[in-house]
Design an enzyme around this catalytic site. Structure first.
Site, mmCIF file in Angstrom:
data_model
loop_
_atom_site.group_PDB
_atom_site.id
_atom_site.type_symbol
_atom_site.label_atom_id
_atom_site.label_comp_id
_atom_site.label_asym_id
_atom_site.label_seq_id
_atom_site.Cartn_x
_atom_site.Cartn_y
_atom_site.Cartn_z
ATOM 1 C CG ASP A 77 -2.287 0.700 0.895
ATOM 2 O OD1 ASP A 77 -2.304 1.937 1.079
ATOM 3 O OD2 ASP A 77 -3.284 0.072 0.467
ATOM 4 C CG ASP A 78 0.527 6.073 0.724
ATOM 5 O OD1 ASP A 78 1.560 6.285 0.059
ATOM 6 O OD2 ASP A 78 -0.295 6.960 1.016
ATOM 7 C CE LYS A 154 -5.999 1.081 -1.485
ATOM 8 N NZ LYS A 154 -5.911 0.635 -0.066
ATOM 9 C CG ASP A 156 -6.029 6.062 -2.230
ATOM 10 O OD1 ASP A 156 -7.221 6.385 -2.308
ATOM 11 O OD2 ASP A 156 -5.452 5.817 -1.147
ATOM 12 C CB SER A 188 -9.665 4.550 -4.310
ATOM 13 O OG SER A 188 -8.880 3.475 -3.873
ATOM 14 N NE ARG A 213 -12.161 1.072 0.524
ATOM 15 C CZ ARG A 213 -11.312 1.896 1.131
ATOM 16 N NH1 ARG A 213 -10.015 1.757 0.994
ATOM 17 N NH2 ARG A 213 -11.750 2.859 1.933
ATOM 18 C CG ASP A 217 -9.471 4.600 4.437
ATOM 19 O OD1 ASP A 217 -9.994 4.512 3.314
ATOM 20 O OD2 ASP A 217 -8.382 5.172 4.649
HETATM 21 C C1 GLA Z 1 -6.553 6.024 1.625
HETATM 22 C C2 GLA Z 1 -7.080 4.629 1.258
HETATM 23 C C3 GLA Z 1 -6.528 3.603 2.219
HETATM 24 C C4 GLA Z 1 -5.012 3.618 2.181
HETATM 25 C C5 GLA Z 1 -4.502 5.018 2.474
HETATM 26 C C6 GLA Z 1 -3.014 5.133 2.241
HETATM 27 O O1 GLA Z 1 -7.036 6.464 2.855
HETATM 28 O O2 GLA Z 1 -8.480 4.620 1.263
HETATM 29 O O3 GLA Z 1 -7.007 2.313 1.884
HETATM 30 O O4 GLA Z 1 -4.582 3.196 0.908
HETATM 31 O O5 GLA Z 1 -5.138 6.003 1.657
HETATM 32 O O6 GLA Z 1 -2.519 6.404 2.513
#
Ligand code: GLA
Length: 418
Positions: A77-78, A154, A156, A188, A213, A217
């Protein structure tokens, strides 16, 4: 001549993704909920977002039975990036935390029968402030991910405008397709446009994204799980109809194994996510799972239901004053999954109902297997009195299959669902 060209433009859709991927909801592991943006490898080397963490999770996925049950995605992820792109404008992983680069991790995953997912953001920056994919970088970044042999992206939506998203998400779908590498695409986009039509165009999303999404979150609490369940239930008419093979609603990660859920609540999250035909992305420390949580996540019948080839998302079919809700998901071969869910906070509740109250019709006789206990209840007709005992914030889940159909004598002869 001009006339013909115009006609062609009208009948051939601008493009269609249909990359053939994710015919059933994806399963695997995703770093974010449990590990967030922990980049403190000095003081917390085992839990910081780093190559070490992904290698450790790849080992667990491959060696502890997860991969063989279908949990094949290992998703970053991030916070994997260096703070800036390189002099050629390319994304680079943080050199200290990912010393061998992303291709190395992809190779490591592939060698163990896993797939690697990566994270970016259709905007100026990722949510945590790392370099985003601006419109001029879409193609370059898609090529970078393909060169690294990544299997899922993914994308975002922090630090983007409505316009960036409307252009960027379809552009990334085209760019990923153009690489020739099959890369599952998680968008997202809807989550940044309140999740619902008319702002969200699900017809377009079905064409260009494999999952999306559409709500907040998930956090490490029961309250958060409930808020997701409530939103999915409130909008089930819209959401149920847009899910299907190759394009899934994503209510966010499983938090089973972390700090926020009781045993009953963990069972409830797993059961409800399965009813929702949701991706099963665990976000937990696979090195430290209790046997109980492992049992929940590795329940074979549960996974079979989640992965049902029809890919129909279930819905709430009954809600009662006693705070018991009943959810139902239609499955292939006329089978069904039913979840009896208690929102009570007192004690185990004896809930009485019948299949007729859940809209079942007369002619079929069913057998049910309790998904968590394995118990079998046979000879259920529409009017059989059913009593289930449901623990507070817990579930009873049944896999129901026809054993006889008085109007269709063939049903029940071969029991193909078993
Ligand atoms: C957003 C996404 C999360 C995650 C964060 C990472 O909030 O919805 O799922 O990926 O960013 O910073």
């Amino acid at each position: 001549m001009k006339f013909t060209v115009v006609w062609l433009a009208l009948v051939v859709p601008a493009f269609s993704l249909e990359n053939g991927l994710l015919r059933t909801p994806p399963m695997g592991w995703l770093a974010w909920e449990r590990y967030r943006c922990n980049i403190n490898c000095k003081e917390d080397p085992d839990n910081c977002v780093s190559e070490n963490l992904f290698v450790a999770m790849a080992d667990r996925l491959a060696e502890d039975g997860w991969r063989d049950l279908g949990y094949v995605y290992l998703n970053i992820d991030d916070c994997w990036m260096a703070p800036e792109r390189d002099e050629n404008g390319l994304l680079v992983p943080d050199p200290e935390r990912f010393p061998h680069g992303i291709k190395y991790l992809a190779d490591y995953a592939h060698a163990r029968g896993l797939k690697l997912g990566i994270y970016e953001d259709m905007g100026n920056k990722t949510c945590m402030g790392y370099p985003g994919t601006t419109l001029d970088k879409v193609q370059l970044d898609a090529e970078t991910f393909a060169n690294w042999t990544v299997d899922m992206l993914k994308l975002d939506g922090c630090y983007s405008t409505v316009h960036d998203r409307a252009k960027g998400y379809p552009a990334m779908a085209r760019a990923l397709n153009a690489t020739g590498r099959p890369i599952a695409y998680s968008c997202s986009w809807p989550a940044y446009d309140d999740g619902l039509p008319p702002k969200v165009n699900y017809t377009l999303l079905i064409e260009i994204c494999n999952l999306w999404r559409n709500f907040d979150d998930i956090q490490d609490s029961w309250e958060s799980v409930l808020s997701v369940v409530d939103w999915y239930t409130e909008h089930q008419d819209v959401l149920q109809s847009v899910a299907g093979p190759g394009h899934w609603n994503d209510p966010d990660m499983l938090i089973i194994g972390n700090y926020g859920l009781s045993f009953e609540q963990a069972r409830a999250q797993m059961a409800l996510w399965t009813i929702f035909a949701a991706p099963l992305f665990m976000s937990t420390d696979l090195r430290a799972l209790s046997p109980q949580n492992m049992d929940i996540l590795q329940n074979k019948l549960m996974i079979k239901i989640n992965q049902d080839p029809l890919g129909i998302q279930g819905r709430r079919v009954l809600t009662t004053k006693q705070k018991i809700d009943v959810f139902l998901r239609p499955l292939s071969k006329e089978a069904k999954a039913i979840v009896f869910f208690s929102r009570r906070v007192d004690m185990p509740h004896r809930f009485q109902t019948s299949l007729r109250a859940l809209n079942f019709t007369d002619s079929v006789v069913y057998e049910a297997e309790d998904v968590y206990t394995g118990g079998i209840i046979s000879g259920l007709t529409a009017d059989t009195n059913i009593t289930v005992v449901i623990n507070p914030s817990g579930v009873v889940m049944w896999f129901l299959y026809p054993i006889m159909d008085l109007e269709n004598p063939m049903v029940g002869k071969t029991r193909p669902w078993l």
